[in-house]
Design a protein around this motif. Structure first.
Motif, PDB file in Angstrom:
ATOM      1  N   ARG A   1      17.897   8.341  -9.183  1.00  0.00           N
ATOM      2  CA  ARG A   1      17.042   7.522  -9.352  1.00  0.00           C
ATOM      3  C   ARG A   1      15.723   8.070  -8.651  1.00  0.00           C
ATOM      4  O   ARG A   1      14.674   7.481  -8.910  1.00  0.00           O
ATOM      5  N   ILE A   2      15.831   9.129  -7.914  1.00  0.00           N
ATOM      6  CA  ILE A   2      14.419  10.052  -7.410  1.00  0.00           C
ATOM      7  C   ILE A   2      14.877  11.429  -7.735  1.00  0.00           C
ATOM      8  O   ILE A   2      16.008  11.901  -7.245  1.00  0.00           O
ATOM      9  N   CYS A   3      13.781  12.374  -7.876  1.00  0.00           N
ATOM     10  CA  CYS A   3      13.807  13.713  -7.909  1.00  0.00           C
ATOM     11  C   CYS A   3      12.522  14.113  -7.147  1.00  0.00           C
ATOM     12  O   CYS A   3      11.517  13.463  -6.922  1.00  0.00           O
ATOM     13  N   PHE A   4      12.934  15.238  -6.567  1.00  0.00           N
ATOM     14  CA  PHE A   4      11.823  15.988  -5.721  1.00  0.00           C
ATOM     15  C   PHE A   4      11.620  17.245  -6.206  1.00  0.00           C
ATOM     16  O   PHE A   4      12.166  17.981  -6.472  1.00  0.00           O
ATOM     17  N   ILE A   5      10.148  17.286  -6.506  1.00  0.00           N
ATOM     18  CA  ILE A   5       9.413  18.496  -7.340  1.00  0.00           C
ATOM     19  C   ILE A   5       8.486  19.150  -6.368  1.00  0.00           C
ATOM     20  O   ILE A   5       7.930  18.751  -5.765  1.00  0.00           O
ATOM     21  N   GLY A   6       8.680  20.613  -6.431  1.00  0.00           N
ATOM     22  CA  GLY A   6       7.909  21.494  -5.432  1.00  0.00           C
ATOM     23  C   GLY A   6       8.212  22.770  -5.543  1.00  0.00           C
ATOM     24  O   GLY A   6       9.171  23.384  -6.376  1.00  0.00           O
ATOM     25  N   GLU A   7       7.856  23.596  -4.805  1.00  0.00           N
ATOM     26  CA  GLU A   7       7.990  24.914  -4.562  1.00  0.00           C
ATOM     27  C   GLU A   7       9.007  25.323  -3.925  1.00  0.00           C
ATOM     28  O   GLU A   7      10.139  26.106  -4.043  1.00  0.00           O
ATOM     29  N   LYS A   8       9.354  24.692  -2.717  1.00  0.00           N
ATOM     30  CA  LYS A   8      10.713  24.768  -1.575  1.00  0.00           C
ATOM     31  C   LYS A   8      10.611  23.524  -0.997  1.00  0.00           C
ATOM     32  O   LYS A   8       9.545  22.669  -0.619  1.00  0.00           O
TER      33      LYS A   8
END
Length: 123
Positions: free
Chosen positions: A36-43
């Motif tokens: 339902r949720i995802c986290f996007i980034g470098e780290k």
């Protein structure tokens, strides 16, 4: 100071693809996908963007006055990110240009769910 910013979406597959492609040049990728949720980034230890289906399972609504602002590093990068976003299906909400002479250069888009995103450079 900011750990992550969350925006509501209506289609997780589309949102993950849009943001992972858009932010790839900033070394961003999906770091954690919980359905339902995802986290996007470098780290995980750096600021991230979270995209999610709203917890109450009601339709997402872009907030009036809410905006995610991304600093890609230069005026040229602002132009590049704006074009890439449009190519990925975003709509224009303000073409790239100098907004405040010698101080602020920006471009604005709406993602496929209507969330407002700015790309900016100071100087």
């Amino acid at each position: 100071m900011i750990g992550y910013v969350t925006i509501g979406v209506s289609d997780m597959t589309r949102a993950k693809s849009f943001y992972e492609s858009l932010l790839a040049d900033l070394n961003a990728r999906v770091l954690l996908d919980m359905g339902r949720i995802c986290f996007i980034g470098e780290k995980m230890s750096k600021p991230m963007l979270a995209v999610c289906i709203p917890y109450d399972e009601q339709p997402n609504h872009p907030g009036n006055g809410n905006m995610l602002a991304l600093h890609p590093g230069s005026k040229e990068a602002v132009d590049s990110f704006y074009k890439k976003a449009i190519d990925l299906g975003a709509t224009c909400d303000g073409e790239p240009g100098q907004r405040i002479p010698d101080q602020f250069y920006g471009a604005y888009i709406r993602d496929p769910d209507g969330n407002k995103i700015a790309f900016f450079h100071f100087g």
